[in-house]
Motif scaffolding. Structure first.
Motif, PDB file in Angstrom:
ATOM      1  N   ILE A 350       1.652   2.262   1.567  1.00 24.84           N
ATOM      2  CA  ILE A 350       3.068   2.553   1.361  1.00 24.84           C
ATOM      3  C   ILE A 350       3.378   4.002   1.737  1.00 24.84           C
ATOM      4  O   ILE A 350       4.385   4.296   2.398  1.00 24.84           O
ATOM      5  N   CYS A 353       3.527   4.312   5.488  1.00 22.93           N
ATOM      6  CA  CYS A 353       4.764   3.748   6.041  1.00 22.93           C
ATOM      7  C   CYS A 353       5.967   4.631   5.744  1.00 22.93           C
ATOM      8  O   CYS A 353       6.855   4.797   6.592  1.00 22.93           O
ATOM      9  N   GLU A 354       6.001   5.206   4.564  1.00 24.01           N
ATOM     10  CA  GLU A 354       7.100   6.111   4.224  1.00 24.01           C
ATOM     11  C   GLU A 354       7.053   7.368   5.091  1.00 24.01           C
ATOM     12  O   GLU A 354       8.090   7.861   5.545  1.00 24.01           O
ATOM     13  N   PRO A 359       8.919  -0.049   8.410  1.00 27.81           N
ATOM     14  CA  PRO A 359       9.352  -1.006   7.393  1.00 27.81           C
ATOM     15  C   PRO A 359       8.145  -1.770   6.843  1.00 27.81           C
ATOM     16  O   PRO A 359       7.103  -1.885   7.507  1.00 27.81           O
ATOM     17  N   ILE A 360       8.276  -2.294   5.641  1.00 28.22           N
ATOM     18  CA  ILE A 360       7.157  -2.958   4.963  1.00 28.22           C
ATOM     19  C   ILE A 360       7.485  -4.425   4.704  1.00 28.22           C
ATOM     20  O   ILE A 360       8.563  -4.752   4.200  1.00 28.22           O
ATOM     21  N   SER A 362       6.102  -7.624   2.555  1.00 26.81           N
ATOM     22  CA  SER A 362       5.214  -8.055   1.482  1.00 26.81           C
ATOM     23  C   SER A 362       5.126  -9.573   1.489  1.00 26.81           C
ATOM     24  O   SER A 362       6.134 -10.265   1.307  1.00 26.81           O
ATOM     25  N   ALA A 391       5.800   2.440  -4.309  1.00 31.55           N
ATOM     26  CA  ALA A 391       6.766   1.462  -3.804  1.00 31.55           C
ATOM     27  C   ALA A 391       8.191   1.870  -4.145  1.00 31.55           C
ATOM     28  O   ALA A 391       9.119   1.681  -3.346  1.00 31.55           O
ATOM     29  N   MET A 398      12.273  -2.758   3.058  1.00 34.74           N
ATOM     30  CA  MET A 398      11.222  -3.682   2.648  1.00 34.74           C
ATOM     31  C   MET A 398      11.762  -5.107   2.673  1.00 34.74           C
ATOM     32  O   MET A 398      12.939  -5.335   2.387  1.00 34.74           O
ATOM     33  N   GLU A 400      10.419  -9.245   1.544  1.00 38.95           N
ATOM     34  CA  GLU A 400       9.411  -9.970   0.783  1.00 38.95           C
ATOM     35  C   GLU A 400       9.506 -11.462   1.029  1.00 38.95           C
ATOM     36  O   GLU A 400      10.591 -12.042   0.971  1.00 38.95           O
ATOM     37  N   ILE A 415       6.813  -4.472  -4.540  1.00 43.06           N
ATOM     38  CA  ILE A 415       7.891  -3.806  -3.816  1.00 43.06           C
ATOM     39  C   ILE A 415       8.906  -3.323  -4.843  1.00 43.06           C
ATOM     40  O   ILE A 415       8.825  -3.685  -6.020  1.00 43.06           O
ATOM     41  N   ASN A 421      16.493  -5.521  -1.271  1.00 48.91           N
ATOM     42  CA  ASN A 421      15.541  -5.833  -0.206  1.00 48.91           C
ATOM     43  C   ASN A 421      15.705  -7.310   0.130  1.00 48.91           C
ATOM     44  O   ASN A 421      15.990  -8.124  -0.753  1.00 48.91           O
TER      45      ASN A 421
END
Length: 517
Positions: A350, A353-354, A359-360, A362, A391, A398, A400, A415, A421
């Motif tokens: 995380i 990525c930040e 983008p993440i 999950s 997170a 993000m 999911e 997340i 999100n």
């Protein structure tokens, strides 16, 4: 034809030739016999052809005759400069083990410091090829110098700054100790070669003197030690794989926090989506193959495992319609809960990525944090809480897809569930504060003890709870945003990632908090 400065021009060429000899033929032969390439061979293998621009190549230790002419020059055992990887500019710093085993008493520390400054000043990724101690050298230096000193890690202000500025990759190319080990740890991605590389704070002789442990280099810091230690992100079989891992990792990231991740042409997934309708068994205790999901959702050939020590917690990088993303998931064959090491791996991904605006995604199947005595001894809740904080601190978009379980603090915090999100769930979704199977007897103990037929009552309770825990009941109350056919997962995520990449240009620049190793 003679020129005014012919002698000096010839001397430049001669000294460059001396630098090419490294530690000499015998030391080069020993390096090859140990199964390791020389530093210059590695640079050639890593960088695009003819792209290396060495800086400070003539720095070293010269021996002079009485008339002032140069008899010999031992080059400094650290090389650095600029080059290209797949056409993109990078800075590179590399240890030369053929000269004093990479130790600082054959180094000019300003070169190592300037390799860090170079990357920061030009805002280009930094690759460290580490082999040796890279620190204070041998104890004999005390007698030679006639004094000792209060230690300060040279150039570490630049090392710290670079973690929040440019991608930093470190590869252990042989034995690595002391400050060298610190330089490996101070990176976004680290690699160790099985059977070839070892990493430790202090080597076997020092350890034996201090602790009484009589260990070989491999026993102290080899692949088996670091496969789950959390100090190394990737274990690879050979030098070729190590250098390829460096190239692959950098391909997902911008050159610095001031740029966007490189979007490339989309590639079809390695497998079709049809298998996603069957991948999760109805039996909640039965595992499934995570690789089946990854290969059907993300671009073919783009799934890159990141922190490999995460046990059940999978962390990786991938491309979605050509767009780099971070990926968090669970590998059910390695467990269902978030282990302390898994929490550390999640935090690390995380934060990466930040820092670099990925983008993440999950793919949530999280049964909560690991429990039991060993979990408590390993600070399961604190390390898990750090992952949850990571997170929540991250600003990147993000998304999911709930594949199966969402339970406990670990599931709730994979997340940030307190901001908007995009969220989808498969019909195999199963969630709550804790799994039903573990709490029925405690919750209904009095009823069961009073019943004439406890087994029949237990079966009736399970039937009622099974109906109540249906994901359709949750969707009716908007407890989950959408239920989808698993085969549509790539489709919905592709639309989302295009939206995400319209948002992240607003976040370009330093991360919201200083990046830590």
């Amino acid at each position: 034809m003679s020129h005014v400065w012919s002698d000096e021009i010839d001397e430049i060429s001669r000294r460059k030739q001396l630098a090419e000899l490294l530690g000499g033929e015998d030391k080069i032969r020993r390096q090859h016999e140990a199964g390791r390439s020389t530093v210059r061979e590695r640079i050639t293998d890593l960088l695009d052809a003819d792209s290396f621009e060495e800086i400070g190549g003539m720095a070293g230790f010269a021996t002079y005759a009485e008339d002032g002419s140069t008899v010999a020059v031992m080059p400094a055992n650290f090389l650095f400069g600029l080059g290209e990887i797949d056409g993109r500019r990078v800075a590179l710093g590399a240890d030369d083990f053929t000269i004093r085993g990479g130790a600082a008493d054959a180094s000019i520390m300003a070169k190592q410091v300037d390799s860090e400054r170079l990357a920061g000043a030009l805002r280009v990724p930094l690759v460290r090829l580490v082999e040796g101690t890279g620190g204070g050298g041998s104890v004999r230096m005390i007698e030679d110098a006639g004094y000792t000193y209060v230690p300060a890690n040279p150039g570490w202000d630049a090392l710290v700054d670079n973690l929040s500025l440019v991608p930093v990759v470190a590869a252990c190319m042989g034995p690595v100790a002391g400050l060298g080990a610190g330089r490996v740890a101070m990176s976004h991605f680290s690699v160790l070669i099985e059977g070839i590389s070892q990493m430790f704070v202090a080597g076997p002789p020092v350890v034996k003197h201090a602790t009484g442990e009589n260990l070989t280099k491999e026993e102290l810091g080899g692949a088996d030690v670091h496969r789950r230690s959390g100090a190394i992100d990737r274990i690879v079989p050979d030098e070729k794989a190590a250098l390829q891992a460096v190239r692959d990792f950098l391909s997902y990231l911008p050159s610095s926090v001031h740029g966007l991740p490189p979007v490339v042409e989309a590639v079809a997934p390695a497998t079709g989506a049809e298998g996603l309708a069957d991948v999760v068994p109805r039996n909640r205790r039965q595992p499934y193959r995570l690789r089946t999901i990854l290969d059907a959702i993300f671009d073919g050939g783009s799934n890159f495992e990141y922190a490999g020590y995460g046990a059940s917690v999978y962390t990786g990088l991938a491309r979605l319609d050509g767009h780099p993303v971070g990926v968090v998931a669970t590998d059910p064959y390695k467990g269902a809960t978030m282990t302390p090491n898994g929490a550390d791996a999640l935090t690390r991904l995380i934060d990466l990525c930040e820092t670099f605006h990925l983008p993440i995604v999950s793919l949530t199947d999280q049964a909560g944090m690991m429990i039991g005595l060993q979990a408590e001894k390993s600070a399961s809740i604190r390390r898990g809480a750090r992952a949850v904080v990571a997170a929540y601190q991250a600003r990147v978009p993000m998304a999911e897809i709930i594949v199966r379980r969402v339970f406990g603090v670990g599931g709730a915090g994979q997340i940030n569930r307190h901001r908007f999100n995009r969220q989808w769930a498969w019909p195999s979704g199963d969630w709550g504060s804790l799994p039903v199977e573990g709490g029925v007897e405690a919750a209904y103990r009095a009823d069961l003890e009073a019943s004439d037929d406890p087994e029949a009552l237990m079966a009736d309770i399970h039937q009622r709870l099974e109906a109540a825990r249906s994901p359709f009941r949750t969707a009716e109350r908007y407890g989950v945003a959408d239920l989808i056919d698993p085969r549509r997962s790539r489709e919905v995520l592709t639309r989302w990632v295009r939206d995400a990449y319209r948002v992240i240009p607003e976040q370009v620049g330093p991360p919201s908090f200083g990046t830590r190793p």
